[in-house]
Structure formats: structure tokens, C-alpha cells
Design a protein around this motif. Structure first.
Motif, mmCIF file in Angstrom:
data_model
loop_
_atom_site.group_PDB
_atom_site.id
_atom_site.type_symbol
_atom_site.label_atom_id
_atom_site.label_comp_id
_atom_site.label_asym_id
_atom_site.label_seq_id
_atom_site.Cartn_x
_atom_site.Cartn_y
_atom_site.Cartn_z
ATOM 1 N N MET A 11 25.120 -18.852 25.239
ATOM 2 C CA MET A 11 25.053 -20.047 24.655
ATOM 3 C C MET A 11 26.399 -20.538 23.819
ATOM 4 S SD MET A 11 22.532 -22.482 22.851
ATOM 5 C CE MET A 11 21.532 -23.427 23.847
ATOM 6 N N ASN A 12 26.939 -21.788 23.943
ATOM 7 C CA ASN A 12 28.182 -22.145 23.031
ATOM 8 C C ASN A 12 27.471 -23.256 22.054
ATOM 9 O OD1 ASN A 12 29.970 -20.496 24.493
ATOM 10 N ND2 ASN A 12 29.820 -21.898 26.082
ATOM 11 N N ILE A 13 27.555 -23.190 20.766
ATOM 12 C CA ILE A 13 27.064 -24.219 20.079
ATOM 13 C C ILE A 13 28.252 -24.736 18.950
ATOM 14 C CG2 ILE A 13 24.825 -23.362 20.076
ATOM 15 C CD1 ILE A 13 24.793 -22.390 17.413
ATOM 16 N N LYS A 24 27.794 -16.034 10.826
ATOM 17 C CA LYS A 24 28.188 -14.849 10.703
ATOM 18 C C LYS A 24 26.965 -13.750 11.244
ATOM 19 C CE LYS A 24 31.960 -13.703 7.684
ATOM 20 N NZ LYS A 24 32.303 -15.083 7.166
ATOM 21 N N ARG A 25 25.649 -14.397 10.802
ATOM 22 C CA ARG A 25 24.353 -13.811 11.046
ATOM 23 C C ARG A 25 24.045 -13.927 12.598
ATOM 24 N NH1 ARG A 25 19.481 -14.366 7.046
ATOM 25 N NH2 ARG A 25 20.023 -13.285 5.421
ATOM 26 N N LEU A 26 24.350 -14.999 13.322
ATOM 27 C CA LEU A 26 24.174 -15.074 14.581
ATOM 28 C C LEU A 26 25.093 -14.216 15.418
ATOM 29 C CD1 LEU A 26 23.259 -18.829 15.215
ATOM 30 C CD2 LEU A 26 21.631 -16.936 15.191
ATOM 31 N N GLU A 27 26.427 -14.039 14.669
ATOM 32 C CA GLU A 27 27.405 -13.063 15.263
ATOM 33 C C GLU A 27 26.738 -11.910 15.331
ATOM 34 O OE1 GLU A 27 32.013 -13.339 15.130
ATOM 35 O OE2 GLU A 27 31.357 -12.259 13.519
ATOM 36 N N ASP A 28 26.428 -11.257 14.292
ATOM 37 C CA ASP A 28 25.851 -10.141 14.043
ATOM 38 C C ASP A 28 24.790 -9.859 15.057
ATOM 39 O OD1 ASP A 28 27.903 -9.619 12.306
ATOM 40 O OD2 ASP A 28 26.469 -9.738 10.378
ATOM 41 N N GLY A 86 29.969 -16.335 24.649
ATOM 42 C CA GLY A 86 29.188 -17.312 23.831
ATOM 43 C C GLY A 86 30.037 -17.481 22.426
ATOM 44 N N PHE A 87 30.215 -18.737 21.867
ATOM 45 C CA PHE A 87 31.026 -18.826 20.415
ATOM 46 C C PHE A 87 30.215 -20.044 19.747
ATOM 47 C CE2 PHE A 87 33.397 -21.331 23.848
ATOM 48 C CZ PHE A 87 33.108 -22.546 23.494
ATOM 49 N N ILE A 88 30.219 -19.937 18.738
ATOM 50 C CA ILE A 88 29.786 -20.779 17.382
ATOM 51 C C ILE A 88 30.849 -21.523 16.652
ATOM 52 C CG2 ILE A 88 28.204 -21.005 15.589
ATOM 53 C CD1 ILE A 88 27.326 -17.910 16.278
ATOM 54 N N GLU A 135 14.835 -18.131 6.799
ATOM 55 C CA GLU A 135 14.202 -19.322 7.652
ATOM 56 C C GLU A 135 15.294 -20.044 8.481
ATOM 57 O OE1 GLU A 135 10.919 -20.356 7.938
ATOM 58 O OE2 GLU A 135 10.496 -18.434 7.059
ATOM 59 N N ILE A 136 16.391 -20.209 7.747
ATOM 60 C CA ILE A 136 17.260 -20.975 8.590
ATOM 61 C C ILE A 136 17.630 -19.998 9.770
ATOM 62 C CG2 ILE A 136 19.507 -22.138 8.455
ATOM 63 C CD1 ILE A 136 19.163 -22.740 5.411
ATOM 64 N N THR A 137 17.930 -18.753 9.495
ATOM 65 C CA THR A 137 18.420 -17.990 10.719
ATOM 66 C C THR A 137 17.321 -18.071 11.811
ATOM 67 O OG1 THR A 137 19.584 -16.663 9.138
ATOM 68 C CG2 THR A 137 19.314 -15.593 11.277
#
Ligand code: AMP
Length: 214
Positions: free
Chosen positions: A1-3, A18-22, A80-82, A204-206
């Protein structure tokens, strides 16, 4: 997914990207980091952007759109990219819609971080990072375990962004309200907007982000 992630400076979107990338392997595309790399390399784009960045203003739309359009074509974006820090104006949001349509790439969601802005100024003015590995720290909230030594790589050299001082931060917040906040309505109308509480605990946000992205 791209967001795409939206929110004022210091809202935590870079940390979450960065967390989602990891964790999930999506690529973080931070236009701020890309521009700082251009400044560092002394390129034509970097020389044109340097003073604008240090004043807290936005660099011209066409420069940014061109930079991101080329970057999205690279193979590492295919999973996918953020988008972190882009789009930041309504014309950028419109240009993004056009270029994604041309490239036949979908945009899944646009996540808006809502935050308390005085807290943002405090967050930004105190932040610094390891020069070697980029690990982020804060004068009050997250000091290295051993003073002057990076927890992650044992590096002893740290850096602060030139635009992370109070005057420039206030100017960046002004630009956010004037130019970026109107994008919220643009994505609301497209049914893509998700708002999250950017003042919640970082983990929580992650978790919330992971449910949005999956
Ligand atoms: P950031 O690292 O996202 O806080 O961006 C740092 C600075 O880079 C901003 O204050 C702007 O001067 C510039 N910048 C980053 N992204 C954009 C964008 N999408 N449009 C215009 N200027 C940008």
C-alpha cells in the motif's frame, strides 16, 4: 500500500514512517530528508533550496513534484511507499493525484496527525541525532543512555537541523496552517483521510498505523 502522512512539524510522522519502514518494508520518502541530502551534496537543487529551508518557508512546488515523481519510479518504491512531508500544498496534492494516475499507482490513505502545537515547538527545538547512524534523541525526553555516546552505534558525534530553532519552527508552523492544512479538506473529499491522535504514546500510534496500512 502507498500512503501519505500529514501533520505539522514535530508531529511524529517521520518517526512513524521509519517504524513502518522497519516493520513492514514500505519505503519512507521524506521530502525534507531528500532536500537536506541535496543541500549536503551541493547540487543545483540543494543550492536553490538551502536558504528557503533555513527560513522555514516551502520550496517551490514544481521542484518538489519533479523530485518525488522521479523517486517514485525507482525499483525500491514498488513494494509500497510512505510519503512523509509531501504533499504540503493543494497544488502539490493535485500534481500528486495526476502523476499517480499517469503511473497507475494507487494511494491507499492519507493519515493526518492531530497534535498540540506548543508541545511541538518543545519537541523540535530539543531534538538531535547521531551523525553516523541517524538515531534520534531529545534534550529532555530521550537522552542517550551514556551522555555523548549513541545508544545504537556508539558514535560520539551528533547533529541538529539548522531549521530546528524556535524562530524557524514558528515560521514552519505558520506555513503549515497557511499552505498545508487546506489539503485536509482535499483528501476528506476524496474519502482518503484518516485522522489519528498524534499526542498518544508512540507505540500506540504505531499499532494504529499498522492497522491502517495493512
Ligand atoms: P521537513 O523535514 O519535512 O520538516 O522539511 C524541512 C523543510 O524542507 C521544510 O520546512 C521546507 O522548507 C522543505 N520541504 C520539505 N518538504 C517540502 C514540500 N513537500 N514542499 C515544499 N517544501 C518542502
Amino acid at each position: 500500500m502507498n500512503i501519505a502522512l500529514l501533520g505539522p512539524p514535530g508531529c511524529g510522522k517521520g518517526t512513524q514512517a521509519k517504524r513502518l519502514e522497519d516493520r513492514l518494508g514500505y519505503l519512507q520518502l521524506s521530502t525534507g530528508e531528500m532536500l537536506r541530502a541535496e543541500v549536503e551534496s551541493g547540487s543545483e537543487l540543494g543550492s536553490a533550496a538551502k536558504d528557503i529551508i533555513e527560513s522555514g518557508k516551502l520550496v517551490p512546488d514544481d521542484m518538489i513534484v519533479d523530485m518525488i515523481s522521479k523517486r517514485i519510479d525507482e525499483p525500491d518504491c514498488q513494494k509500497g511507499f510512505i510519503l512523509d512531508g509531501f504533499p504540503r500544498t493543494v497544488p502539490q496534492a493535485e500534481a500528486l493525484a495526476n502523476l499517480l494516475k499517469e503511473k497507475d499507482i494507487p494511494l491507499g490513505s492519507v493519515v493526518e496527525f492531530s497534535v498540540d502545537e506548543d508541545a511541538m515547538v518543545k519537541r523540535i527545538v530539543g531534538r538531535f541525532a547521531c551523525t553516523f547512524c541517524g538515531q534520534g534523541y531529545h534534550d529532555d525526553f530521550q537522552k542517550p543512555i551514556v551522555d555523548g555516546v549513541c545508544d545504537k552505534c556508539n558514535g560520539t558525534d551528533f547533529m541538529r537541523r539548522a531549521d530546528d530553532n524556535e524562530d524557524t519552527v514558528r515560521s514552519r508552523l505558520k506555513e503549515y496552517h497557511r499552505q498545508t492544512a487546506p489539503i485536509i479538506g482535499f483528501y476528506e473529499n476524496l474519502g482518503l483521510l484518516v485522522s489519528i491522535d498524534g499526542m498518544a504514546e508512540i507505540d500506540e500510534i504505531t499499532k494504529r498505523m499498522e492497522t491502517i496500512v495493512r
